[in-house]
Design an enzyme around this catalytic site. Sequence first.
Site, PDB file in Angstrom:
ATOM      1  N   ASP A 154      -6.824  18.002 -16.350  1.00  0.00           N
ATOM      2  CA  ASP A 154      -7.258  16.559 -16.361  1.00  0.00           C
ATOM      3  C   ASP A 154      -6.380  16.512 -18.229  1.00  0.00           C
ATOM      4  OD1 ASP A 154      -8.050  14.374 -17.611  1.00  0.00           O
ATOM      5  OD2 ASP A 154     -10.002  14.627 -16.428  1.00  0.00           O
ATOM      6  N   LYS A 201      -6.897   5.231 -20.433  1.00  0.00           N
ATOM      7  CA  LYS A 201      -7.258   5.603 -21.804  1.00  0.00           C
ATOM      8  C   LYS A 201      -5.924   5.432 -22.671  1.00  0.00           C
ATOM      9  CE  LYS A 201     -11.134   6.798 -19.886  1.00  0.00           C
ATOM     10  NZ  LYS A 201     -11.461   8.047 -19.622  1.00  0.00           N
ATOM     11  N   TYR A 243     -15.613  15.958 -17.649  1.00  0.00           N
ATOM     12  CA  TYR A 243     -15.824  14.207 -17.658  1.00  0.00           C
ATOM     13  C   TYR A 243     -16.950  14.048 -16.526  1.00  0.00           C
ATOM     14  CZ  TYR A 243     -15.059   9.363 -17.043  1.00  0.00           C
ATOM     15  OH  TYR A 243     -15.293   8.185 -16.869  1.00  0.00           O
ATOM     16  N   ARG A 267       0.684  -1.311   0.069  1.00  0.00           N
ATOM     17  CA  ARG A 267       0.010   0.043  -0.152  1.00  0.00           C
ATOM     18  C   ARG A 267       1.029   1.239  -0.004  1.00  0.00           C
ATOM     19  NH1 ARG A 267      -1.966   1.939   4.689  1.00  0.00           N
ATOM     20  NH2 ARG A 267      -2.523   0.044   5.531  1.00  0.00           N
TER      21      ARG A 267
HETATM   22  C1  LIG Z   1     -12.015   8.486 -18.238  1.00  0.00           C
HETATM   23  C2  LIG Z   1     -11.695   9.729 -18.048  1.00  0.00           C
HETATM   24  C3  LIG Z   1     -11.375   9.892 -16.147  1.00  0.00           C
HETATM   25  C4  LIG Z   1     -11.811   8.936 -15.327  1.00  0.00           C
HETATM   26  O1  LIG Z   1     -10.827   7.912 -15.458  1.00  0.00           O
HETATM   27  P1  LIG Z   1     -11.120   6.447 -14.988  1.00  0.00           P
HETATM   28  O2  LIG Z   1      -9.866   5.895 -15.059  1.00  0.00           O
HETATM   29  O3  LIG Z   1     -12.257   5.979 -15.860  1.00  0.00           O
HETATM   30  O4  LIG Z   1     -11.496   6.404 -13.540  1.00  0.00           O
HETATM   31  C5  LIG Z   1     -11.552  11.596 -16.076  1.00  0.00           C
HETATM   32  N1  LIG Z   1     -11.081  12.392 -16.889  1.00  0.00           N
HETATM   33  C6  LIG Z   1     -11.162  11.932 -18.200  1.00  0.00           C
HETATM   34  C7  LIG Z   1     -11.254  13.313 -19.236  1.00  0.00           C
HETATM   35  C8  LIG Z   1     -11.640  10.809 -18.598  1.00  0.00           C
HETATM   36  O5  LIG Z   1     -11.698  10.440 -20.012  1.00  0.00           O
END
Ligand SMILES: *Cc1c(COP(=O)(O)O)cnc(C)c1O
Length: 390
Positions: free
Chosen positions: A176, A201, A102, A50
């Site tokens: 982000d 992604k 998002y 952890r």
């Molecule tokens: C998918 C996504 C998230 C969240 O990510 P997860 O891995 O699904 O928790 C946050 N911001 C954007 C722009 C995303 O496309």
Amino acid sequence: MDKLHKYKLETEIVFSENKDQYNASSVPIYQTATFKQTSSSDMGEYDYTRSGNPTRTQLERHLAKIMKADRVLAVASGMSAMDVIARLLKPGDEVIAGDDLYGGTNRLLTYLATNSGIIVHHVDTTQTSKVVEKLSPKTTLVLLESPTNPLIKICDIPTITKLVKESNPAAIVAVDNTMLSPVGQNPLDFGVDIVYESATKFLSGHHDLMAGVIAVNDKALGSRLFFTVNATGCGLAPFDCWLLLRGIKTLALRYERAQSNAQKIAEYLEGRGFKTRYPGLKSHPQYDLHWSMARGAGAVLSFETGDVEISERIVEGAQLWGISVSFGCVNSLISMPCKMSHASIDPKVRAERALPEDLIRLCVGIEDPEDLIEDLRMSLVQAGALKVDA
Ligand SMILES: *Cc1c(COP(=O)(O)O)cnc(C)c1O
């Protein structure tokens, strides 16, 4: 190239100076929860996964190099990354965030506003003045996405960052960067405090794992964020760290191919008269601003058909394009944000934020571009959105 990178980014992505004790070419998976100590008082470098694990350390160091960050933390998902950042907030703190966020980020911020006494201002971040209007000594976090998804709105990250810091040096600017990946854009270059991404992604690229990464340059901020990772136990598991390390090796190739496909598809759709949103198109209202910050346009675009039912038929008629949320995968995906990824946003709020109900989002993969366009063309024709010979 710059002082942090010995080689070009594409090379740094696959190159590692890491030395394994047995010279393993692939970083080993330390699938262990605990590490034995040499004595009751000496904890050693690792004691409990952890708090730290060698596979995670390798991943974090590799990402720090790619993202030109002092420190990167790898956590269980993109939303987990957002949650770690949100725990910097205290009741009464104010957050300024976009209005095309998002869906999951929106849901978490709404939860914090309802349950934790945090005040969230959603503004159209494409207009820097709207952000400035909401700045106050209570502003603790300014949360930006550029491009947004699915409306593909661009905000001026360097100018907003400068103005936030002038108004309140203690306020944190977080970006982000999931939509572009470190290959497409690196907001740390513009002086933001935190860049986070859903590694589910582009970074992983195969839709076979969930992960999130948080990158910072300030050591004290890095320690505060690590405190939460350790305290809550959201650090990425060793096997997922290994999978992510493997995915990252092909990041530049995958990203560039997907992006070049996306450009062709955006031009095809725009050429057939569909209102198409993609920063690679000259018609994008913030084309110049986007290219002043980014190295590419990404692989996500959206277009309107004028009719929700036609859009549904297009989405369902495509064969190559999988109906799925998410993006950044080797496979191409098609979706209707209002019914899928953004369904958790109230329809009234969606209307206020001008999210068209008929909007189709395309998340382009690395297939042959002609196959992708032909499959889309057939679906558009079948749905009645396009004449047979178009
Ligand atoms: C998918 C996504 C998230 C969240 O990510 P997860 O891995 O699904 O928790 C946050 N911001 C954007 C722009 C995303 O496309």
